[in-house]
Design a protein around this motif. Structure first.
Motif, mmCIF file in Angstrom:
data_model
loop_
_atom_site.group_PDB
_atom_site.id
_atom_site.type_symbol
_atom_site.label_atom_id
_atom_site.label_comp_id
_atom_site.label_asym_id
_atom_site.label_seq_id
_atom_site.Cartn_x
_atom_site.Cartn_y
_atom_site.Cartn_z
ATOM 1 N N PHE A 120 -19.462 -3.114 1.843
ATOM 2 C CA PHE A 120 -18.169 -4.245 2.019
ATOM 3 C C PHE A 120 -18.592 -5.218 2.196
ATOM 4 N N THR B 53 -6.867 6.887 -5.322
ATOM 5 C CA THR B 53 -6.443 7.650 -6.492
ATOM 6 C C THR B 53 -7.044 6.640 -7.641
ATOM 7 N N ASP C 195 1.062 -1.220 0.136
ATOM 8 C CA ASP C 195 0.299 0.196 0.328
ATOM 9 C C ASP C 195 0.690 0.935 0.043
HETATM 10 C C1 FAD Z 1 -16.446 7.956 5.147
HETATM 11 C C2 FAD Z 1 -16.924 6.620 4.449
HETATM 12 C C3 FAD Z 1 -17.962 5.289 5.653
HETATM 13 C C4 FAD Z 1 -17.822 4.940 5.387
HETATM 14 N N1 FAD Z 1 -19.263 3.738 5.581
HETATM 15 C C5 FAD Z 1 -19.158 2.213 4.897
HETATM 16 C C6 FAD Z 1 -19.925 1.698 5.473
HETATM 17 O O1 FAD Z 1 -20.388 1.749 6.872
HETATM 18 N N2 FAD Z 1 -20.259 0.647 5.365
HETATM 19 C C7 FAD Z 1 -19.906 0.262 3.628
HETATM 20 O O2 FAD Z 1 -20.182 -1.523 3.376
HETATM 21 N N3 FAD Z 1 -19.315 0.527 3.212
HETATM 22 C C8 FAD Z 1 -19.141 2.159 3.765
HETATM 23 N N4 FAD Z 1 -18.101 3.004 3.215
HETATM 24 C C9 FAD Z 1 -17.152 2.253 1.582
HETATM 25 C C10 FAD Z 1 -16.225 1.330 1.738
HETATM 26 O O3 FAD Z 1 -15.655 2.305 2.268
HETATM 27 C C11 FAD Z 1 -15.829 0.167 0.690
HETATM 28 O O4 FAD Z 1 -16.963 1.172 -0.472
HETATM 29 C C12 FAD Z 1 -14.262 0.043 1.018
HETATM 30 O O5 FAD Z 1 -14.072 0.453 1.698
HETATM 31 C C13 FAD Z 1 -13.763 -0.508 -0.586
HETATM 32 O O6 FAD Z 1 -12.954 -1.347 -0.278
HETATM 33 P P1 FAD Z 1 -11.291 -1.498 -0.242
HETATM 34 O O7 FAD Z 1 -10.662 -1.871 -0.339
HETATM 35 O O8 FAD Z 1 -12.450 -1.700 -2.652
HETATM 36 O O9 FAD Z 1 -10.947 -0.094 -0.888
HETATM 37 P P2 FAD Z 1 -10.543 0.786 -0.187
HETATM 38 O O10 FAD Z 1 -10.818 0.645 0.971
HETATM 39 O O11 FAD Z 1 -10.202 2.619 -0.454
HETATM 40 O O12 FAD Z 1 -8.481 0.442 -0.045
HETATM 41 C C14 FAD Z 1 -8.263 1.121 -0.927
HETATM 42 C C15 FAD Z 1 -6.152 1.080 -0.466
HETATM 43 O O13 FAD Z 1 -5.453 0.993 -1.636
HETATM 44 C C16 FAD Z 1 -4.659 2.057 -1.806
HETATM 45 N N5 FAD Z 1 -3.764 2.900 -2.323
HETATM 46 C C17 FAD Z 1 -5.040 3.452 -3.367
HETATM 47 N N6 FAD Z 1 -4.307 4.540 -4.783
HETATM 48 C C18 FAD Z 1 -2.592 3.610 -3.586
HETATM 49 C C19 FAD Z 1 -2.130 3.705 -4.859
HETATM 50 N N7 FAD Z 1 -1.501 4.810 -6.126
HETATM 51 N N8 FAD Z 1 -0.256 2.402 -4.685
HETATM 52 C C20 FAD Z 1 -0.699 1.840 -3.858
HETATM 53 N N9 FAD Z 1 -2.167 1.652 -2.755
HETATM 54 C C21 FAD Z 1 -2.517 2.361 -3.161
HETATM 55 C C22 FAD Z 1 -4.714 3.621 -0.354
HETATM 56 O O14 FAD Z 1 -4.342 3.877 0.670
HETATM 57 C C23 FAD Z 1 -6.047 2.257 0.635
HETATM 58 O O15 FAD Z 1 -5.486 2.031 1.208
HETATM 59 C C24 FAD Z 1 -17.646 4.083 3.830
HETATM 60 C C25 FAD Z 1 -17.270 4.997 2.931
HETATM 61 C C26 FAD Z 1 -16.691 6.124 3.209
HETATM 62 C C27 FAD Z 1 -15.577 6.984 2.414
#
Ligand code: FAD
Length: 391
Positions: A377, A174, A37
């Protein structure tokens, strides 16, 4: 500083909800997994989710709760890893939780419990964590993938992209996942902010004077049958609250949203049954709406005369109030990004790219977007497990 090239079976990019889950599943299959990450901490969105209590799933999870250019795509992963599976995991870690409303499950105490669960599962899978891995670049050759980063160079048989969407840039979001998809020839469904407050202007700017006022509405958008009966909240810039966040995912710029401001109620009955004057109108409105909103509606939605027809037309208007949002609050306030990697280019059971063996996309980066209420999630967990079993 130079690092030797490190060899893995599977490299997961992005230590968010989907990446952590996928790394754990792959690691527990005996794969040598590294999780990279560019941030310095894992699971930052998990920690702020659900107001700090993480709405980690929804017991009414079903494919109809997701938007995608291909509504069938998510079915397979969601069926293989259901809300029940994640609840079992939560119970295994003795994390107390409760149903808040509409099937939404939240931690009783803190979202940290969910992050700790995922980190413990990664530990069981002997996942290696690499943070502050800036400037990641990927190339594919006949031996697999070569990954270069500020934290060294890696080789891996498979790469899982779990870098999320564009929402909340200050938490590290990003467009990396989209760029990488394009690099390998996958198509992108144009990303857009979703679950996001809407802005009002022009003749509707008066609603912003009601900032802080909330009421139950039924929200819909032209061209979709999906409706949401939840609260809306007036803000200093427009409209928010669960009903508005939900319908924002369906709203298209230039189009309207339709709000039934008083679902199931006959607001102006008092006028039809008795005195027909401004005082009675306000009284009728106050019976159904907060005072400030009633006063506003008395100005903008009063019947044009006191005939039965005029009152009935005004009643209908209250149940089909068309707003013309001028835009959204954008990615800084959007809970998720709709659109993303085109599911037509992914295999539904594994999330592997159809034409790039060994490359997988999971979580929010994919064109699958859940309604508000724990569905995003659940998609992160389900897509992660699908890929974790194959990558
Ligand atoms: C304020 C808020 C509250 C939320 N509450 C809920 C909830 O209660 N229930 C629910 O179901 N959903 C909720 N969501 C939505 C949920 O958080 C997301 O759908 C979920 O986190 C997506 O997971 P992901 O692992 O795909 O992406 P993310 O959780 O966004 O993780 C992506 C990761 O990739 C990393 N990354 C990005 N770009 C790069 C790069 N160029 N190089 C290396 N690493 C990189 C980031 O640092 C991050 O750690 C909420 C969202 C927000 C913003």
């Amino acid at each position: 500083m130079s690092f030797p090239i490190r060899e893995y079976d599977c490299i997961v990019l992005g230590a968010g909800a989907a990446g952590l889950m996928c790394a754990a599943v792959a690691g527990q299959r005996g794969r040598r997994v590294a999780l990279l990450d560019h941030g310095s901490l894992p699971g930052r969105k998990i920690l702020i989710s659900g107001g700090g209590r993480c709405n980690f799933t929804n017991i009414h999870c079903e494919p109809g709760r997701f938007l995608s250019a291909n509504p069938h795509f998510a079915k397979s992963a969601l069926a293989l890893y259901t809300a029940r599976h994640f609840i079992e995991l939560v119970k295994k870690y003795n994390i107390p939780f409760h149903e808040k409303t509409l099937g939404q499950l939240f931690c009783d105490h803190s979202a940290h419990a969910i992050l700790n669960l995922l980190l413990a599962e990664c530990e069981l899978g002997r996942v290696e964590h690499v943070y502050d891995a800036h400037g990641i670049e990927i190339e594919k050759d006949d031996k697999g993938f070569r990954i270069n980063s500020a934290k060294g160079d890696f080789r891996s048989e498979t790469v899982v992209v779990a870098t999320g969407g564009l929402s909340i840039p200050k938490l590290g979001a990003t467009g990396f996942g989209y760029d990488l998809a394009r690099q390998f020839g996958l198509r992108i469904v144009e990303p857009r902010p979703a679950l996001v407050p809407l802005l009002l202007g022009g003749s509707e700017a008066g609603w912003t004077q009601l900032a802080g006022v909330s009421t139950l509405v039924r929200a819909s958008a032209p061209g979709t049958k999906t409706t949401f009966v939840e609260k809306m909240l007036a803000t200093h810039r427009g409209l928010s609250g669960p009903a508005i966040l939900q319908i924002s995912s369906y709203w298209q710029p230039g189009k309207t949203i339709d709000l039934d401001l008083a679902p199931e109620a006959n607001v102006l009955k008092l006028l039809l049954d008795g005195r027909r004057d401004a005082g009675t109108l306000l009284k009728a409105l106050k019976e159904h709406f907060p005072v400030r909103m009633a006063e506003h509606l008395a100005k903008v939605a009063a019947p044009k005369g006191w005939s039965n027809l005029a009152i009935e037309v005004a009643e209908r208007t209250l149940h089909h109030f068309a707003f013309h949002p001028t835009g959204t609050e954008g990615y800084p306030k959007a809970e998720v990004t709709a659109g993303g990697v085109d599911t037509a280019d992914l295999q539904a059971r594994t999330m592997e790219a159809r034409h790039v063996p060994g490359l997988f996309f999971i979580g929010e980066v994919v064109d699958v977007t859940g309604h508000l209420g724990g569905f995003n999630f659940q998609w992160a967990w389900a897509s992660a497990v699908a890929a974790g079993k194959a990558a």
